[in-house]
Motif scaffolding. Structure first.
Motif, short mmCIF file in Angstrom:
data_model
loop_
_atom_site.label_atom_id
_atom_site.label_comp_id
_atom_site.label_asym_id
_atom_site.label_seq_id
_atom_site.Cartn_x
_atom_site.Cartn_y
_atom_site.Cartn_z
N TYR A 22 0.83 -1.20 0.00
CA TYR A 22 0.00 0.00 0.00
C TYR A 22 0.87 1.26 0.00
N LEU A 23 1.88 1.29 0.87
CA LEU A 23 2.76 2.45 0.94
C LEU A 23 3.54 2.64 -0.36
N ALA A 24 4.03 1.52 -0.92
CA ALA A 24 4.76 1.61 -2.19
C ALA A 24 3.87 2.13 -3.31
N SER A 25 2.61 1.70 -3.31
CA SER A 25 1.68 2.16 -4.35
C SER A 25 1.38 3.65 -4.21
N GLN A 26 1.35 4.16 -2.97
CA GLN A 26 1.15 5.59 -2.75
C GLN A 26 2.32 6.41 -3.29
N VAL A 27 3.52 5.85 -3.14
CA VAL A 27 4.70 6.51 -3.70
C VAL A 27 4.60 6.56 -5.22
N VAL A 28 4.20 5.46 -5.83
CA VAL A 28 4.08 5.38 -7.29
C VAL A 28 3.04 6.39 -7.79
N LEU A 29 1.89 6.46 -7.13
CA LEU A 29 0.84 7.39 -7.55
C LEU A 29 1.31 8.83 -7.45
N SER A 30 1.98 9.16 -6.35
CA SER A 30 2.47 10.53 -6.16
C SER A 30 3.52 10.89 -7.20
N CYS A 31 4.41 9.95 -7.50
CA CYS A 31 5.45 10.20 -8.50
C CYS A 31 4.84 10.37 -9.89
N ASN A 32 3.84 9.57 -10.21
CA ASN A 32 3.18 9.69 -11.52
C ASN A 32 2.59 11.08 -11.72
N GLU A 33 1.99 11.64 -10.67
CA GLU A 33 1.41 12.97 -10.76
C GLU A 33 2.48 14.03 -11.01
N ARG A 34 3.60 13.88 -10.31
CA ARG A 34 4.68 14.85 -10.48
C ARG A 34 5.30 14.77 -11.87
N PHE A 35 5.46 13.55 -12.39
CA PHE A 35 6.09 13.39 -13.70
C PHE A 35 5.20 13.92 -14.83
N VAL A 67 13.43 1.79 -6.13
CA VAL A 67 12.53 2.30 -7.17
C VAL A 67 13.27 2.31 -8.50
N ASP A 68 12.66 1.69 -9.51
CA ASP A 68 13.25 1.65 -10.85
C ASP A 68 12.21 2.11 -11.86
N MET A 69 12.66 2.92 -12.80
CA MET A 69 11.76 3.41 -13.84
C MET A 69 12.57 3.83 -15.05
N LYS A 70 11.87 4.10 -16.14
CA LYS A 70 12.52 4.57 -17.36
C LYS A 70 11.84 5.86 -17.80
N ARG A 76 9.57 12.46 -20.23
CA ARG A 76 8.34 11.68 -20.36
C ARG A 76 8.56 10.30 -19.75
N GLN A 77 7.66 9.93 -18.86
CA GLN A 77 7.75 8.62 -18.24
C GLN A 77 7.38 7.53 -19.23
N ILE A 78 8.17 6.45 -19.25
CA ILE A 78 7.91 5.32 -20.14
C ILE A 78 7.59 4.10 -19.28
N GLY A 79 6.44 3.53 -19.49
CA GLY A 79 6.07 2.35 -18.70
C GLY A 79 5.74 2.71 -17.27
N LYS A 80 5.74 1.71 -16.41
CA LYS A 80 5.36 1.91 -15.02
C LYS A 80 6.58 1.98 -14.12
N ILE A 81 6.34 2.48 -12.92
CA ILE A 81 7.39 2.54 -11.90
C ILE A 81 7.38 1.24 -11.11
#
Length: 221
Positions: free
Chosen positions: A105-118, A180-183, A151-156
């Motif tokens: 749950y906490l990790a998913s909150q981080v992902v959602l917040s990062c997606n908004e910022r990106f 955390v890994d992303m492209k 631009r974010q590519i794929g998911k975090i």
């Protein structure tokens, strides 16, 4: 009279052709200069620009991930609620168990917040002055700016890492990290580059009193 008329006609025609040739020469010169500038920009300046943009955007991405992770975990993470420690009759630790539901749950909150910022960077971007390419602090803010977008590519992707270290007699330091890994795609005029971004965020650093069993805890479901 006819002779002078023909002569004047030839002179006018010569002057007209001369003007046309001058205009053509100017146009050809402009095209050559434009091609020369484009060649220099493409072969010398553009690689430097994309390298600098990659460094800048990677730094921005890591900063965003760290800021959002700290915001989420500082507000919602409590070690005793996430990590459950069971002891035997002698006080030795028999089991260290993680609440994977809360972790996810906490990790998913981080992902959602990062997606908004990106998403904001996709439309706004960051401006880098041309002077920044000189690697001289004196020229950093000089010259026109180049807009760099990310631009974010794929998911975090996220994962947890648990580390146990000896902290004295019957004391163990338990460290928890969020990986955390992303492209992302770094976009500058006429060129783009995909960049892998990875960072590790310290989540918890706790001293556990008691002997830890040899079996390591698995922080991921």
């Amino acid at each position: 009279m006819k002779y002078y008329t023909e002569k004047n006609s030839k002179i006018l025609k010569f002057k007209k052709n001369r003007k046309i040739n001058i205009y053509l020469a100017i146009i050809i010169t402009i095209l050559m200069l434009f091609n020369l500038f484009f060649y220099i920009f493409d072969k010398r300046m553009l690689p430097t620009i994309i390298d600098m943009a990659e460094i800048k955007m990677e730094s921005e991405a890591v900063s965003i991930i760290n800021e959002e992770s700290v915001a989420v975990y500082s507000e919602s993470f409590k070690y005793d609620d996430i990590i459950h420690i069971e002891k035997d009759e002698e006080g030795n630790i028999s089991l260290v168990r993680a609440d994977t539901v809360m972790q996810n749950y906490l990790a998913s909150q981080v992902v959602l917040s990062c997606n908004e910022r990106f998403k904001k960077y996709e439309s706004v971007g960051v401006k880098i002055p041309i002077g920044y390419l000189t690697n001289s602090s004196f020229f950093y803010n000089i010259g026109p700016s180049i807009t760099v977008k990310m631009r974010q590519i794929g998911k975090i992707n996220t994962s947890y890492e648990s580390v146990f270290e000896s902290a004295g007699i019957n004391q163990t330091r338990h460290k928890i990290y969020l990986n955390v890994d992303m492209k992302v795609r770094v976009i500058v005029p006429l060129k783009s580059r995909d960049v892998e971004v990875s960072c590790q965020i310290p989540v918890s650093d706790t001293i556990i009193v008691g002997k830890i069993p040899d079996t390591a805890i698995n922080m991921n479901p």
